[in-house]
Scaffold this motif. Structure first.
Motif, short mmCIF file in Angstrom:
data_model
loop_
_atom_site.label_atom_id
_atom_site.label_comp_id
_atom_site.label_asym_id
_atom_site.label_seq_id
_atom_site.Cartn_x
_atom_site.Cartn_y
_atom_site.Cartn_z
N ASP A 1 2.64 10.86 46.03
CA ASP A 1 2.10 9.50 46.12
C ASP A 1 1.93 9.08 47.58
N VAL B 1 -1.02 10.73 49.29
CA VAL B 1 -2.32 10.14 48.99
C VAL B 1 -2.58 8.94 49.90
N THR B 2 -1.59 8.06 49.99
CA THR B 2 -1.75 6.87 50.82
C THR B 2 -1.89 7.24 52.29
N TYR C 1 -6.50 13.83 44.40
CA TYR C 1 -6.41 13.37 43.01
C TYR C 1 -5.74 14.42 42.12
N HIS D 1 -2.08 14.34 42.70
CA HIS D 1 -1.51 13.11 42.14
C HIS D 1 -1.39 13.21 40.62
N GLN D 2 -2.37 13.79 39.96
CA GLN D 2 -2.33 13.90 38.51
C GLN D 2 -1.12 14.69 38.03
N GLY E 1 2.21 12.71 40.86
CA GLY E 1 2.26 11.30 41.20
C GLY E 1 3.08 10.48 40.22
N LYS F 1 0.52 4.28 40.36
CA LYS F 1 -0.88 4.25 39.99
C LYS F 1 -1.77 4.64 41.16
N TRP F 2 -2.78 5.44 40.87
CA TRP F 2 -3.74 5.90 41.88
C TRP F 2 -4.33 4.73 42.67
N LEU G 1 -2.30 3.38 45.41
CA LEU G 1 -2.13 4.29 46.55
C LEU G 1 -3.32 4.24 47.50
N ARG H 1 -10.91 4.26 44.59
CA ARG H 1 -9.77 3.58 43.97
C ARG H 1 -10.00 3.35 42.48
N GLY I 1 -11.48 7.23 40.80
CA GLY I 1 -10.96 8.54 41.17
C GLY I 1 -12.04 9.41 41.77
#
Length: 570
Positions: free
Chosen positions: A60, A63-64, A141, A144-145, A148, A151-152, A155, A221, A224
């Motif tokens: 997570d 991603v950010t 992505y 993350h799937q 993570g 929530k996407w 992030l 966002r 995806g």
């Protein structure tokens, strides 16, 4: 004229951004008890740290951090590039994600050559044809799937807010803006973003707002990967490509997929080395070099002594030769001898060819003269550990500084120039470093070979050292030296990163030294062994984390060679 301007810009970066800085770095590491983010921009590190504090996983936070770097570090952070992620869970399981760019469907082996078989106007690095199909959004992505927790959309949001509100730019971005002012006619879409107005460049401290990039990030966002590879962003990119003479199409974008791959693993003095498999060359070359060095008592020979540097050089020479001869995209090269290259037996054979006090000679037989192709150091890396002990090492890039220097009109993001990492002249290898071997020649949908080397070192199933760096072909050797500094010389993570570095890559047969870090006697003894030295200002910008499992403390360090790098924990 354009090529001369690029050269001026390149030297501006060397003499401004690449002089060692001290604002964020040093030999005392940052400390934390729960989690840590070490990246090349303090805003990205802080945003990633905030995600960890909210209960997010290391992925997570990755991603950010990555999306914030796309806003705050446009020289390398990106949505228009690609890279690699190595993951090691607290449960002992590890994996990797490959989101390296691909050659477009219309690409050919000789697409950059003129009628004489020479590279046409540096076109594999300059201009719209140098752009590969981007992979960053798909890779983040996919990771993350699987790993993570948050929530996407939550992030991606921090990057959107910074893009909309703006941030104070560094002297490095000022340098790019100054260059762009002199070349705005060739980069109109880029000038709209990175100039204050038609006659004025940005200055350090100015606030950079990126509205178009914010809108692109909002689509990512909300949707995806489909918000990038399909819909409005894909249309903007494909239409821009067509208008500028590029060859990436909406079909190229729809077809792109990131991959989850088994990591390459090795052992070094009881530590497990977890690295990227091809199309990254990092894991293979790193493990091969460590296997060779394991047969020498480096600690007894002394940190950065002439004898130790000699042994490092000889390991580098042999592993980089194998890199050129054997490695490429595994989807197009089924017979790469990875098991052999990373075996202890093969390393022992190579070790036996090393003389303890005499330099080897890189084989120059049958090599002709050509221009050395510059491989940019402008990549970026970050390392992350979360409260559960999960770790991420991620390196991604646009290739050259600011990639192709081309912003997609209306979408606000810079495009890579990664096609330059393919071997441009089939069959042509020379003593100055141009490689033409078959495994990395251009083919449609092939991923270009990379030196990116995100790496995790583990002990007893737990991550201990999370490390990586930018630096083009020097990346692998930078990571190697940080690992050796920690394991063999018992330096703390900050000392290991700050120590001076060398680089040898088989061809050209010369060793690059950071000019500020080695004594005259060391260099003299090293040259008396038969080595040639070339001095450079700095090498790499390593971002690392060390976990002391006995005390539970986490130590982070951001290389002081980076302007805005920072390690942030909580």
């Amino acid at each position: 004229m354009l090529f001369k301007s690029r050269i001026i810009f390149f030297f501006f970066l060397i003499f401004s951004n690449w002089l060692p800085a001290s604002a964020q770095g040093g030999r005392i590491p940052a400390r934390a008890e729960n989690g840590m983010v070490s990246s090349s921009h303090y805003l990205a590190s802080e945003a990633g740290r905030d995600i960890l504090e909210r209960g997010g996983s290391a992925v997570d936070a990755s991603v950010t951090t990555a999306f914030v770097l796309a806003v705050t570090l446009p020289a390398a952070g990106n949505v228009g590039g690609g890279g690699f992620l190595v993951y090691h869970g607290a449960n002992g399981k590890s994996t990797t994600f490959n989101f390296r760019e691909k050659a477009p469907l219309a690409a050919t082996k000789t697409m950059y050559l003129d009628e004489d078989g020479k590279i046409r106007d540096n076109s594999n690095h300059e201009g719209i044809l140098a752009v590969g199909v981007p992979g960053t959004v798909a890779g983040l992505y996919k990771a993350h799937q699987k790993y993570g927790k948050l929530k996407w959309a939550d992030l991606v949001q921090p990057a959107i807010e910074i893009a909309e509100k703006g941030f104070a730019i560094s002297p490095e971005i000022e340098g790019f803006s100054t260059w762009l002012l002199a070349n705005k006619e060739d980069y109109e879409s880029t000038a709209r973003i990175f100039l204050k107005d038609e006659k004025t460049a940005l200055k350090a401290g100015d606030i950079l707002v990126q509205k178009d990039l914010a809108e692109t990030l909002k689509r990512i966002r909300d949707k995806g990967p489909d918000g990038f590879y399909k819909g409005k962003t894909a249309r903007l990119l494909a239409d821009f490509m067509k208008s500028e003479g590029g060859i990436i199409t909406r079909e190229d974008l729809r077809n792109y997929e990131a991959q989850e791959l088994e990591p390459l693993k090795g052992l070094y003095r009881g530590y497990e080395i977890i690295g990227m498999p091809p199309p990254s060359s990092g894991g293979t070359v790193l493990i091969e070099m460590l296997n060779i060095l394991e047969g020498f008592d480096l600690s007894e020979k002394g940190h950065n002594s002439a004898e130790s540097i000699h042994l490092l050089t000889e390991a580098m020479r042999r592993a980089y030769a194998d890199r050129a001869l054997f490695l490429g995209d595994p989807d197009f090269n089924e017979d790469m001898p990875l098991e052999k290259l990373t075996s202890k037996e093969y390393a022992a054979d190579l070790r036996n060819t090393i003389q303890l006090h005499n330099a080897s000679v890189s084989d120059s037989a049958n090599f002709s003269e050509a221009h050395l192709i510059y491989e940019s150091p402008q990549t970026t890396h970050f390392s992350i550990v979360d409260a559960e002990g999960n770790a991420v090492s991620l390196t991604y890039t646009l290739e050259h500084s600011y990639g192709s220097k081309i912003v997609v009109k209306g979408a606000g993001f810079l495009l890579n120039n990664e096609m330059g990492d393919f071997n441009p002249i089939p069959g042509h290898t020379d003593t100055r470093g141009l490689i033409g071997t078959e495994p990395n020649q251009i083919e449609p949908e092939k991923r270009m070979l990379s030196s990116m080397s995100p790496t995790i070192v583990a002990k007893d199933g737990k991550p201990v050292l999370i490390i990586g760096s930018p630096g083009g072909r020097t990346i692998i050797n930078t990571v190697l030296q940080v690992i050796v500094n920690v394991i063999d010389y018992e330096l703390n993570i900050a000392e290991a990163i700050e120590s001076p570095r060398i680089h040898h890559q088989w061809l050209p047969d010369v060793t690059r030294f950071e000019d500020w870090g080695f004594s005259p006697d060391t260099k003299r003894i090293y040259e008396e062994m038969g080595h040639k030295i070339e001095l450079r200002s700095v090498q790499g910008q390593a971002m690392g984390i060390y976990i002391d499992h006995e005390t539970g403390m986490i130590y982070g360090a951001a290389d002081s060679r980076s302007y805005d790098g920072k390690a942030v924990g909580y």
